[in-house]
Design a protein around this motif. Structure first.
Motif, PDB file in Angstrom:
ATOM      1  N   ARG A 144       0.927  -1.284   0.067  1.00  0.00           N
ATOM      2  CA  ARG A 144       0.076   0.140  -0.033  1.00  0.00           C
ATOM      3  C   ARG A 144       0.834   1.265   0.016  1.00  0.00           C
ATOM      4  O   ARG A 144       0.501   2.175  -0.556  1.00  0.00           O
ATOM      5  CB  ARG A 144      -0.886   0.062   1.416  1.00  0.00           C
ATOM      6  CG  ARG A 144      -1.969  -1.443   1.130  1.00  0.00           C
ATOM      7  CD  ARG A 144      -3.150  -1.540   1.551  1.00  0.00           C
ATOM      8  NE  ARG A 144      -3.878  -0.211   1.748  1.00  0.00           N
ATOM      9  CZ  ARG A 144      -5.302  -0.184   0.945  1.00  0.00           C
ATOM     10  NH1 ARG A 144      -5.418  -0.865  -0.191  1.00  0.00           N
ATOM     11  NH2 ARG A 144      -5.946   0.901   0.964  1.00  0.00           N
ATOM     12  N   TRP A 145       2.014   1.226   0.661  1.00  0.00           N
ATOM     13  CA  TRP A 145       2.863   2.488   0.739  1.00  0.00           C
ATOM     14  C   TRP A 145       3.398   2.681  -0.657  1.00  0.00           C
ATOM     15  O   TRP A 145       3.489   3.653  -1.169  1.00  0.00           O
ATOM     16  CB  TRP A 145       4.090   1.944   1.679  1.00  0.00           C
ATOM     17  CG  TRP A 145       5.031   3.133   1.981  1.00  0.00           C
ATOM     18  CD1 TRP A 145       5.057   4.193   2.635  1.00  0.00           C
ATOM     19  CD2 TRP A 145       6.273   3.477   0.978  1.00  0.00           C
ATOM     20  NE1 TRP A 145       6.141   5.019   2.524  1.00  0.00           N
ATOM     21  CE2 TRP A 145       6.878   4.850   1.380  1.00  0.00           C
ATOM     22  CE3 TRP A 145       7.142   2.945  -0.092  1.00  0.00           C
ATOM     23  CZ2 TRP A 145       8.096   5.290   0.827  1.00  0.00           C
ATOM     24  CZ3 TRP A 145       7.938   3.382  -0.537  1.00  0.00           C
ATOM     25  CH2 TRP A 145       8.604   4.450  -0.133  1.00  0.00           C
ATOM     26  N   PHE A 146       3.985   1.508  -1.480  1.00  0.00           N
ATOM     27  CA  PHE A 146       4.161   1.475  -2.798  1.00  0.00           C
ATOM     28  C   PHE A 146       3.286   2.397  -3.714  1.00  0.00           C
ATOM     29  O   PHE A 146       3.522   3.054  -4.655  1.00  0.00           O
ATOM     30  CB  PHE A 146       4.862   0.489  -3.510  1.00  0.00           C
ATOM     31  CG  PHE A 146       6.351  -0.109  -2.541  1.00  0.00           C
ATOM     32  CD1 PHE A 146       7.258   0.818  -3.263  1.00  0.00           C
ATOM     33  CD2 PHE A 146       6.360  -1.025  -1.775  1.00  0.00           C
ATOM     34  CE1 PHE A 146       8.724   0.486  -2.788  1.00  0.00           C
ATOM     35  CE2 PHE A 146       7.762  -1.258  -1.234  1.00  0.00           C
ATOM     36  CZ  PHE A 146       8.655  -0.549  -1.513  1.00  0.00           C
ATOM     37  N   GLU A 147       1.871   1.744  -3.332  1.00  0.00           N
ATOM     38  CA  GLU A 147       0.933   2.342  -4.115  1.00  0.00           C
ATOM     39  C   GLU A 147       0.772   3.705  -4.008  1.00  0.00           C
ATOM     40  O   GLU A 147       0.613   4.735  -4.929  1.00  0.00           O
ATOM     41  CB  GLU A 147      -0.414   1.577  -3.878  1.00  0.00           C
ATOM     42  CG  GLU A 147      -1.604   1.982  -4.705  1.00  0.00           C
ATOM     43  CD  GLU A 147      -2.979   1.368  -4.193  1.00  0.00           C
ATOM     44  OE1 GLU A 147      -4.226   1.769  -4.707  1.00  0.00           O
ATOM     45  OE2 GLU A 147      -2.900   0.415  -3.490  1.00  0.00           O
ATOM     46  N   LEU A 148       0.923   4.229  -2.848  1.00  0.00           N
ATOM     47  CA  LEU A 148       0.824   5.569  -2.527  1.00  0.00           C
ATOM     48  C   LEU A 148       1.888   6.347  -3.249  1.00  0.00           C
ATOM     49  O   LEU A 148       1.726   7.417  -3.670  1.00  0.00           O
ATOM     50  CB  LEU A 148       0.595   5.847  -0.793  1.00  0.00           C
ATOM     51  CG  LEU A 148       0.617   7.463  -0.543  1.00  0.00           C
ATOM     52  CD1 LEU A 148      -0.432   7.936  -1.109  1.00  0.00           C
ATOM     53  CD2 LEU A 148       0.659   7.336   0.998  1.00  0.00           C
ATOM     54  N   ALA A 149       3.033   5.755  -2.956  1.00  0.00           N
ATOM     55  CA  ALA A 149       4.239   6.635  -3.417  1.00  0.00           C
ATOM     56  C   ALA A 149       4.142   6.658  -4.934  1.00  0.00           C
ATOM     57  O   ALA A 149       4.469   7.662  -5.485  1.00  0.00           O
ATOM     58  CB  ALA A 149       5.422   5.844  -3.252  1.00  0.00           C
ATOM     59  N   ILE A 155       3.299   7.933 -11.409  1.00  0.00           N
ATOM     60  CA  ILE A 155       3.937   6.777 -12.118  1.00  0.00           C
ATOM     61  C   ILE A 155       3.148   5.369 -11.823  1.00  0.00           C
ATOM     62  O   ILE A 155       2.314   5.289 -10.656  1.00  0.00           O
ATOM     63  CB  ILE A 155       5.406   6.429 -11.917  1.00  0.00           C
ATOM     64  CG1 ILE A 155       5.505   6.308 -10.502  1.00  0.00           C
ATOM     65  CG2 ILE A 155       6.178   7.773 -12.405  1.00  0.00           C
ATOM     66  CD1 ILE A 155       7.019   5.762 -10.155  1.00  0.00           C
ATOM     67  N   SER A 156       2.915   4.440 -12.699  1.00  0.00           N
ATOM     68  CA  SER A 156       2.558   3.374 -12.503  1.00  0.00           C
ATOM     69  C   SER A 156       3.753   2.308 -11.662  1.00  0.00           C
ATOM     70  O   SER A 156       4.819   2.340 -12.081  1.00  0.00           O
ATOM     71  CB  SER A 156       2.137   2.788 -13.860  1.00  0.00           C
ATOM     72  OG  SER A 156       2.621   1.579 -14.104  1.00  0.00           O
TER      73      SER A 156
END
Length: 160
Positions: A144-149, A155-156
């Protein structure tokens, strides 16, 4: 139903489960053909209505609620914001940053909600970017952190 009646209804309910039920029905109210101009109820100053949503989220993230219920409440808040066109405002973000809602600065889910939110004020958008950045520095680096970042950077996750 006008905005004041909605706020009074939500505030008069005992417990977050009952508030959740009312907030979960906002999309149905907004799309109802039985009511005349149902979205007009949300055109008054929105801070009070958003406070009910943000308080539900704060309670959700600061308590030991099971993950499935957390996800459900996040979806309810997001759907209600979208259906009623409730914007995130500067006073709400200032309350998160400087006052009693600072517990939300540790929640990736709140950051995800902010990245999908409606902003009518460019200053609120700037405050939101600051809040998301603060969340990214404080939160754990899970999916979820990577999704937010990725959302924050525009970027995707599959981009090289």
């Amino acid at each position: 139903m006008d905005g004041c009646a909605l706020v009074c209804t939500v505030e008069s309910l005992e417990g977050y489960d009952k508030r959740e039920q009312v907030l979960a029905n906002i999309p149905a109210v907004c799309h109802s053909e039985a009511l005349v101009a149902p979205r007009d109820a949300f055109k008054t100053p929105n801070d009070e209505k958003m406070e009910a949503l943000v308080e539900l989220m704060l309670h959700t993230f600061s308590s030991g609620i099971v993950p499935g219920l957390k996800d459900c409440r996040i979806e309810i808040s997001s759907s209600a914001m979208d259906a009623a066109s409730l914007p995130i405002t500067r006073p709400i973000l200032q309350r998160v940053i400087y006052e009693d809602w600072d517990g939300l600065l540790n929640t990736v889910e709140f950051g995800l909600l902010l990245t999908a939110a409606n902003y009518r004020d460019p200053n609120a958008d700037k405050h939101s970017n600051w809040v998301v950045t603060a969340i990214l520095t404080a939160a754990q680096g899970d999916d979820r952190w990577f999704e937010l970042a990725a959302r924050q950077l525009g970027i995707s996750r599959s981009d090289p």
